[in-house]
Each structure stands twice: as C-alpha cells, then as structure tokens.
Design a protein around this motif. Structure first.
Motif, short mmCIF file in Angstrom:
data_model
loop_
_atom_site.label_atom_id
_atom_site.label_comp_id
_atom_site.label_asym_id
_atom_site.label_seq_id
_atom_site.Cartn_x
_atom_site.Cartn_y
_atom_site.Cartn_z
N GLN A 1 26.18 -25.12 -37.16
CA GLN A 1 26.40 -23.69 -36.96
C GLN A 1 25.34 -23.06 -36.05
O GLN A 1 25.55 -22.00 -35.49
N SER A 2 24.18 -23.71 -35.95
CA SER A 2 23.06 -23.16 -35.18
C SER A 2 22.16 -24.31 -34.76
O SER A 2 22.30 -25.44 -35.23
N GLU A 3 21.23 -24.01 -33.84
CA GLU A 3 20.26 -25.03 -33.44
C GLU A 3 19.45 -25.50 -34.64
O GLU A 3 19.11 -26.67 -34.77
N TRP B 1 18.57 -29.88 -39.11
CA TRP B 1 18.76 -30.39 -40.47
C TRP B 1 19.71 -31.58 -40.47
O TRP B 1 19.50 -32.54 -41.22
N GLY B 2 20.75 -31.54 -39.66
CA GLY B 2 21.66 -32.68 -39.57
C GLY B 2 20.94 -33.92 -39.08
O GLY B 2 21.16 -35.03 -39.60
N GLN C 1 24.51 -24.35 -41.96
CA GLN C 1 25.43 -25.42 -42.35
C GLN C 1 25.66 -26.40 -41.20
O GLN C 1 25.72 -26.02 -40.03
N TYR C 2 25.78 -27.65 -41.56
CA TYR C 2 26.12 -28.70 -40.58
C TYR C 2 27.03 -29.72 -41.25
O TYR C 2 27.10 -29.82 -42.48
N THR C 3 27.74 -30.46 -40.43
CA THR C 3 28.51 -31.62 -40.88
C THR C 3 28.05 -32.82 -40.08
O THR C 3 27.98 -32.77 -38.85
N VAL D 1 29.76 -42.38 -43.43
CA VAL D 1 29.91 -41.25 -44.34
C VAL D 1 30.21 -39.97 -43.56
O VAL D 1 30.05 -39.90 -42.35
N GLU D 2 30.65 -38.98 -44.32
CA GLU D 2 30.76 -37.62 -43.79
C GLU D 2 30.06 -36.68 -44.76
O GLU D 2 30.40 -36.64 -45.94
N ILE D 3 29.05 -35.98 -44.27
CA ILE D 3 28.23 -35.11 -45.11
C ILE D 3 28.32 -33.68 -44.60
O ILE D 3 28.21 -33.43 -43.40
N THR D 4 28.55 -32.75 -45.52
CA THR D 4 28.47 -31.33 -45.21
C THR D 4 27.41 -30.71 -46.10
O THR D 4 27.39 -30.94 -47.31
#
Length: 299
Positions: free
Chosen positions: A65-67, A72-73, A50-52, A90-93
């Motif tokens: 959450q991880s490298e 992916w972000g 997961q990333y934001t 924008v804000e994307i999760t």
C-alpha cells in the motif's frame, strides 16, 4: 532433501515475528529464491502499512500500500529465506494492529554513537517497529548541536562522567533521519521541558519557565524544528516537574504547532483537555487516558 527440510522448519508461520495476519501455503515445496519484485499500489479502504507477499516458483512478489509497507514485506521475506536461499511457497497478507510501534533511546542521559543507533534502527525495521523515539535532552546534557547558543554543547555545563561534550551534529541528525526513513521508521525527537532540564539551567542560569528561559527556549525550538524539518512530531516531555508558570505549556504547544509540528507530551505530566495536545504518551501506571486525545501506551 532431508537437510533442506530440517533447515526449513524455522520458516513456518508460527516463527515469523510479528506473526502475520494471514498466511496460505501454496504448496509443500521449498524452492530457491531467484528474483524479487516489489510494487506499491495504494487502494482506498486498505491500511497504509498493509502488504501481500507471494513466493511461487522461485519468484517473490510484494504488493504494498505504501513504500513503508514494501519495507515490511521485504522484512518478512528475509525471515522466510533460510541460509541456503530457499523459501516456502506461500502467500502472506499482513498489516499492523497499532499505528505507532516504537522504541526509545535516552541519549540525553547516555550518548550513543550514530553507528550504534543505526544498528538498532536496522533491528527495529526487521521486526516492523515504525517509530524511533529519540530522547535528546535531559539533566546531564543537551545532545543536539546548537548554533544559536553553542555554549549549550559545552562539556563544562554537562554532568561529569555522563559522556560530557558529546552531542549530535546537524549532519549526523539528518543522516539518522534519512537512514530510518529508508527502513520504514519515523523519528520522533524529544526536547524535555520544563523538567529534566538541569543542563539548560546550568548553561543559562534561568529556569525554562521563567520569561528569560522561555525566550531562549523558543530560539532553541526554532533551531530544532529546522533540523527536524521533515519530521511531523515534536515530543516536549512535561513529566516529573513542578509547574509554577501555568502559561508555560500552553504557550510552548501553540508556538510549536505554529511551526507546523504536532506535539506529544508525557502522561502523567501536564493535564491537557482534548484539542490542547496532539498525542499523549503514558509512561507510568498512574497515566490515565483522556477521551478525545490519542495515546501511546508505554506503561
């Protein structure tokens, strides 16, 4: 301003691939991206990938959450950025629905240059595929450099007209593994056994299931596990073959597991019970899920 708006139309959430779990527009502005900051901050209870991503005032911030999630972000940010360098605010999760999202190359049948593999890995990473399934051996050829039995790489034992004599050196394999890792991708190598092994039989004059064949195969597995030392899985095939040695698969699975590898097998293939294999990969409509065994669905 009209040209910017027209060029921005393709940056909507509907056009991101894959579509993110959550997207919130912070304004209706389109601003030029000036800087990017990425932070890896693991938290309990949150998916590992997961990333934001937040873009505001020309700055992009990725909290991951991880490298791998940070990769992916960054991939999402590249999709959001148009040719002029503008991004929406924008804000994307986002996080994936499936832990394994893979692509397979059968280089055992058809050799591909390392640069072509890297090009495909770049494409996979851009769309957040996280597994490159590298099918390295098949009837035409054994494509891994072999030091213990160099004759296995000899063109005379390989199928004519199928890239005979072509194989990947240790250095090339390690280069591909490192290249993929930086792009969030895990390599899963496959050594097909005991079927799809005509190149092995031509070289050694022994079936893999014979006592002599198993002795040779274990030495080859030793070398493969050393070459792929940092890779957690080894795929062993087991599809489309007559099992006349009923101890072959259990013995090879135990041998590979003792080397610290988790083992994956095709389904249909050997008939496993829970605990006898780490994961199965369904390749045909005939494949059936066995409760208690994780499955990759490739049907």
């Amino acid at each position: 301003m009209l040209s910017l708006l027209l060029s921005y139309q393709h940056l909507s959430a509907q056009n991101l691939i894959p579509a993110p779990k959550e997207i919130k527009y912070l304004s209706d502005k389109v601003v030029r991206l000036k800087s990017t900051d990425s932070k890896v901050i693991p938290s309990d209870g949150i998916p590992n990938e997961q990333y934001t991503l937040k873009t505001k005032g020309g700055k992009a911030i990725i909290i991951a959450q991880s490298e791998q999630a940070a990769v992916w972000g960054a991939a999402t940010l590249r999709q959001l950025t148009n040719e002029e360098g503008y991004v929406p605010e924008v804000e994307i999760t986002d996080y994936p629905a499936f832990p394994i999202r893979g692509f397979m190359h059968d280089t055992g049948r058809n050799f591909r240059e390392v640069e072509l593999l890297k090009r495909d890995i770049d494409l996979m990473s851009a769309y957040k595929l996280n597994v490159f399934h590298w099918h390295l051996t098949d009837n035409p050829a054994w494509r891994i450099e072999c030091k213990v039995y160099p004759q296995l790489n000899d063109a005379k034992y390989q199928t004519k007209g199928r890239d005979e004599g072509r194989f990947y050196s240790y250095d090339e394999i390690r280069d591909v593994i490192a290249y993929a890792r930086l792009r969030g991708i895990m390599i899963i190598p496959e050594i097909d056994m005991p079927g799809h092994s005509a190149a092995f039989v031509r070289t050694f004059r022994h079936d893999m299931q014979s006592p002599e064949g198993m002795k040779i195969l274990k030495l080859l597995v030793d070398e493969v596990c050393e070459t792929f030392a940092d890779v957690p899985y080894l795929h062993i095939g087991t599809d489309e073959v007559n099992f006349w040695n009923k101890s072959f698969v259990p013995e090879m699975v135990s041998y590979i597991r003792a080397k610290g590898k988790k083992v994956i097998s095709w389904n249909p293939g050997w008939n496993y019970k829970p605990g006898e294999i780490d994961m199965m990969q369904m390749w045909s409509f005939r494949g059936k899920v066995t409760p208690g065994i994780p499955h990759i669905d490739s049907k």
